[in-house]
Motif scaffolding. Sequence first.
Motif, PDB file in Angstrom:
ATOM      1  N   THR A 298     -17.396  -1.417 -24.559  1.00  0.00           N
ATOM      2  CA  THR A 298     -18.075  -0.135 -24.754  1.00  0.00           C
ATOM      3  C   THR A 298     -17.292   0.770 -25.702  1.00  0.00           C
ATOM      4  N   GLY A 299     -16.096   0.343 -26.106  1.00  0.00           N
ATOM      5  CA  GLY A 299     -15.249   1.154 -26.964  1.00  0.00           C
ATOM      6  C   GLY A 299     -14.223   1.977 -26.222  1.00  0.00           C
ATOM      7  N   TYR A 300     -14.191   1.883 -24.901  1.00  0.00           N
ATOM      8  CA  TYR A 300     -13.249   2.666 -24.104  1.00  0.00           C
ATOM      9  C   TYR A 300     -11.886   1.973 -24.088  1.00  0.00           C
ATOM     10  N   THR A 301     -10.836   2.736 -24.404  1.00  0.00           N
ATOM     11  CA  THR A 301      -9.463   2.243 -24.316  1.00  0.00           C
ATOM     12  C   THR A 301      -8.827   2.813 -23.068  1.00  0.00           C
ATOM     13  N   GLN A 302      -8.213   1.941 -22.289  1.00  0.00           N
ATOM     14  CA  GLN A 302      -7.682   2.397 -20.998  1.00  0.00           C
ATOM     15  C   GLN A 302      -6.675   3.512 -21.183  1.00  0.00           C
ATOM     16  N   THR A 303      -6.713   4.456 -20.242  1.00  0.00           N
ATOM     17  CA  THR A 303      -5.882   5.637 -20.332  1.00  0.00           C
ATOM     18  C   THR A 303      -4.433   5.334 -19.945  1.00  0.00           C
ATOM     19  N   SER A 304      -3.534   6.140 -20.508  1.00  0.00           N
ATOM     20  CA  SER A 304      -2.121   6.025 -20.136  1.00  0.00           C
ATOM     21  C   SER A 304      -1.810   6.805 -18.872  1.00  0.00           C
ATOM     22  N   GLU A 305      -2.739   7.635 -18.437  1.00  0.00           N
ATOM     23  CA  GLU A 305      -2.506   8.482 -17.266  1.00  0.00           C
ATOM     24  C   GLU A 305      -2.376   7.619 -16.010  1.00  0.00           C
ATOM     25  N   GLN A 306      -1.259   7.788 -15.329  1.00  0.00           N
ATOM     26  CA  GLN A 306      -1.010   7.010 -14.117  1.00  0.00           C
ATOM     27  C   GLN A 306      -1.755   7.636 -12.939  1.00  0.00           C
ATOM     28  N   ALA A 307      -2.541   6.817 -12.240  1.00  0.00           N
ATOM     29  CA  ALA A 307      -3.248   7.281 -11.048  1.00  0.00           C
ATOM     30  C   ALA A 307      -3.085   6.220  -9.963  1.00  0.00           C
ATOM     31  N   PRO A 308      -2.987   6.636  -8.694  1.00  0.00           N
ATOM     32  CA  PRO A 308      -2.822   5.662  -7.602  1.00  0.00           C
ATOM     33  C   PRO A 308      -4.116   4.896  -7.350  1.00  0.00           C
ATOM     34  N   VAL A 309      -4.033   3.908  -6.472  1.00  0.00           N
ATOM     35  CA  VAL A 309      -5.208   3.078  -6.180  1.00  0.00           C
ATOM     36  C   VAL A 309      -6.301   3.861  -5.468  1.00  0.00           C
ATOM     37  N   ALA A 310      -5.924   4.827  -4.633  1.00  0.00           N
ATOM     38  CA  ALA A 310      -6.932   5.634  -3.941  1.00  0.00           C
ATOM     39  C   ALA A 310      -7.320   6.817  -4.827  1.00  0.00           C
ATOM     40  N   PRO A 311      -8.603   7.187  -4.858  1.00  0.00           N
ATOM     41  CA  PRO A 311      -9.691   6.682  -4.015  1.00  0.00           C
ATOM     42  C   PRO A 311     -10.579   5.631  -4.679  1.00  0.00           C
ATOM     43  N   ASP A 312     -10.333   5.332  -5.985  1.00  0.00           N
ATOM     44  CA  ASP A 312     -11.276   4.433  -6.665  1.00  0.00           C
ATOM     45  C   ASP A 312     -10.607   3.529  -7.687  1.00  0.00           C
ATOM     46  N   GLY A 313      -9.345   3.191  -7.484  1.00  0.00           N
ATOM     47  CA  GLY A 313      -8.663   2.244  -8.352  1.00  0.00           C
ATOM     48  C   GLY A 313      -7.605   2.892  -9.236  1.00  0.00           C
ATOM     49  N   ALA A 314      -6.516   2.147  -9.478  1.00  0.00           N
ATOM     50  CA  ALA A 314      -5.378   2.656 -10.242  1.00  0.00           C
ATOM     51  C   ALA A 314      -5.683   2.682 -11.739  1.00  0.00           C
ATOM     52  N   THR A 315      -4.984   3.563 -12.452  1.00  0.00           N
ATOM     53  CA  THR A 315      -5.066   3.606 -13.905  1.00  0.00           C
ATOM     54  C   THR A 315      -3.659   3.717 -14.483  1.00  0.00           C
ATOM     55  N   GLY A 316      -3.550   3.452 -15.795  1.00  0.00           N
ATOM     56  CA  GLY A 316      -2.265   3.549 -16.484  1.00  0.00           C
ATOM     57  C   GLY A 316      -1.984   2.274 -17.250  1.00  0.00           C
ATOM     58  N   TRP A 317      -1.027   2.350 -18.159  1.00  0.00           N
ATOM     59  CA  TRP A 317      -0.618   1.168 -18.914  1.00  0.00           C
ATOM     60  C   TRP A 317       0.435   0.404 -18.125  1.00  0.00           C
ATOM     61  N   HIS A 318       0.298  -0.919 -18.117  1.00  0.00           N
ATOM     62  CA  HIS A 318       1.322  -1.738 -17.487  1.00  0.00           C
ATOM     63  C   HIS A 318       2.526  -1.810 -18.423  1.00  0.00           C
ATOM     64  N   ALA A 319       3.703  -1.531 -17.894  1.00  0.00           N
ATOM     65  CA  ALA A 319       4.934  -1.555 -18.675  1.00  0.00           C
ATOM     66  C   ALA A 319       5.996  -2.347 -17.928  1.00  0.00           C
ATOM     67  N   ILE A 320       6.768  -3.134 -18.661  1.00  0.00           N
ATOM     68  CA  ILE A 320       7.870  -3.887 -18.057  1.00  0.00           C
ATOM     69  C   ILE A 320       9.130  -3.667 -18.892  1.00  0.00           C
ATOM     70  N   ARG A 321      10.279  -3.948 -18.268  1.00  0.00           N
ATOM     71  CA  ARG A 321      11.558  -3.910 -18.981  1.00  0.00           C
ATOM     72  C   ARG A 321      12.167  -5.299 -18.948  1.00  0.00           C
ATOM     73  N   VAL A 322      12.711  -5.716 -20.083  1.00  0.00           N
ATOM     74  CA  VAL A 322      13.370  -7.016 -20.165  1.00  0.00           C
ATOM     75  C   VAL A 322      14.721  -6.849 -20.853  1.00  0.00           C
ATOM     76  N   ASN A 323      15.621  -7.746 -20.541  1.00  0.00           N
ATOM     77  CA  ASN A 323      16.926  -7.780 -21.181  1.00  0.00           C
ATOM     78  C   ASN A 323      16.968  -8.956 -22.147  1.00  0.00           C
ATOM     79  N   VAL A 324      17.410  -8.715 -23.354  1.00  0.00           N
ATOM     80  CA  VAL A 324      17.528  -9.771 -24.359  1.00  0.00           C
ATOM     81  C   VAL A 324      19.010 -10.020 -24.590  1.00  0.00           C
ATOM     82  N   ALA A 325      19.404 -11.264 -24.388  1.00  0.00           N
ATOM     83  CA  ALA A 325      20.820 -11.617 -24.514  1.00  0.00           C
ATOM     84  C   ALA A 325      21.025 -12.539 -25.709  1.00  0.00           C
TER      85      ALA A 325
END
Length: 558
Positions: A531-558
């Motif tokens: 539909t053209g919608y890009t998921q929001t970066s705003e973090q929201a909890p699962v309640a009351p209708d599902g979580a939002t936000g970008w998934h982010a991880i940290r990694v170490n490069v050796a």
Amino acid sequence: MESYRGVPAWAAALVGLVTGAVAIGVSWLVAGVVKASAFPVLTVGNAVVDLSPSWLKEWAIGTFGEADKAVLLSGVSVVLAAFAVGIGILAFRDLRYGHAGLVVLGVIGLAASLTRPEAGLPDVFPVLAGVGAGMVALSRLVRRSVAAGSGAPRPRPGADSETADTPAASRSEDEAALHPASGQDGVIVTAPPIMRAGDDLHSFDRRGLLTGLLGGVVAAGAAGAVGRLLSGGAEVDQARVGLALPSPATAAKPVPAGSDLKIRGLSPFFTPNADFYRVDTAIIVPKVEPGSWTLKIHGMVDRPIELTFADLMRRPMVEADVTLCCVSNEVGGPYIGNARWLGARLADILREAGVHKDADMLLSTSADGWTCGTPADVVMDGRDALLAIAMNGEALPVDHGFPARQVVPGLYGYVSATKWVTEIKVTRFDRDEAYWTPRGWSAEGPIKTQSRIDLPKSGATVPAGRTTVAGVAWAQHKGIDAVEVRIDRGPWRQARLAEAPTADTWRQWVIDDWEATAGEHTIEVRATDATGYTQTSEQAPVAPDGATGWHAIRVNVA
């Protein structure tokens, strides 16, 4: 008052534990005869789930994952064991106290059983039988633990009996019990412990206790084993394995060759049944025999329908690839999976029933009484909303709803995916509420556009150089058009997308040319749906209708 106060605490505790085991075993046996779901431990566990606030449930799911029910049952068992120990100790003070403790447990069990949505007279019998068996076992174990006797001190071997008895002879029996007697050469002769039961004196009978405990354990184990067999678990498993699936009248679209990138560590396009997530309120999974299963469709319809499993199997079958997601899934969480489902179109069945124009909700009920409110217009809009009987080419696993369940693309499971479904009431949202709505969750739950990084794993250490970053994205019934990745808040990069046979499944994505340099790095992902919608970066909890936000991880490069 019948009191035996000289029994050691460990003995009283064992008596209480075995009494509890007998009560539970007998209640399980009776539940197997009259109604498997009326097993009191199950009903108490379900009551705990129902009465727990939403934040506690979310904490349990987030902390223990799919082991939350095992943790709950373990907790209930620990509480019951502690209560049983207390009953044993009280019983040796006064048997009536022990019986009163069992009555308290019975009242709790009855309250839990009779407040279930599907409660009826059969729910009473397992509780009453368990309490009655517990009372009999407690009385017998207490009395076997003591033996009638004068309480007179026993002479030590080899000592002159007349001399040994002399010091105690001038004292009362109670004094002889409380104070050791001195024999010849000043040797202390210890009297056995003395207990009073009414006006009689008794001593602790270790052999009687142990034989009584052994008999109680055997009785409890035998009753529980028979109850488990009578609960129908073996028959249900056998029926499931022997079920011959009908051929689909409408087969699923062929899966394009590029739908699965086959990258190690990346979620496969189809989630194996054994790995498919399970989140529900069922403490013990319902075991429903296909031969006794029926689906009742009623409420705001012209023609109520009741289907047997044989009726359902004769209907035209449809195959559909659908990704399911739980509303409890945190950003980047594991509670999502994709499968090929086989079932009858729910919309076709509802049309036969004649749904009233002003109806907007389908209130479905599972075999364990859980309810779900599904928007009627979503089911009727042409999507592959199924009354499913199979999953990934085999009959539904019992954990996932055998013999039949709902599958509705585009909605979170709490408003669509009723397992072990037995009833659908056509109604309105302003007249009825499903299980989760009064607990603070939204009445309608469309799935939000989301994406997840599967590899590298968060916190992993990876070698420097070219590194693969991959994952999945989903926007059920809309479809995913693009996925972007960025490193350390740099520019967004377009990921390469795998093929997707329909808009109802997740879509794999990959970037395989990241030149990782030494140090710690943050990787983020976002998706754009059709539909053209890009998921929001705003973090929201699962309640009351599902979580939002970008998934982010940290990694170490050796």
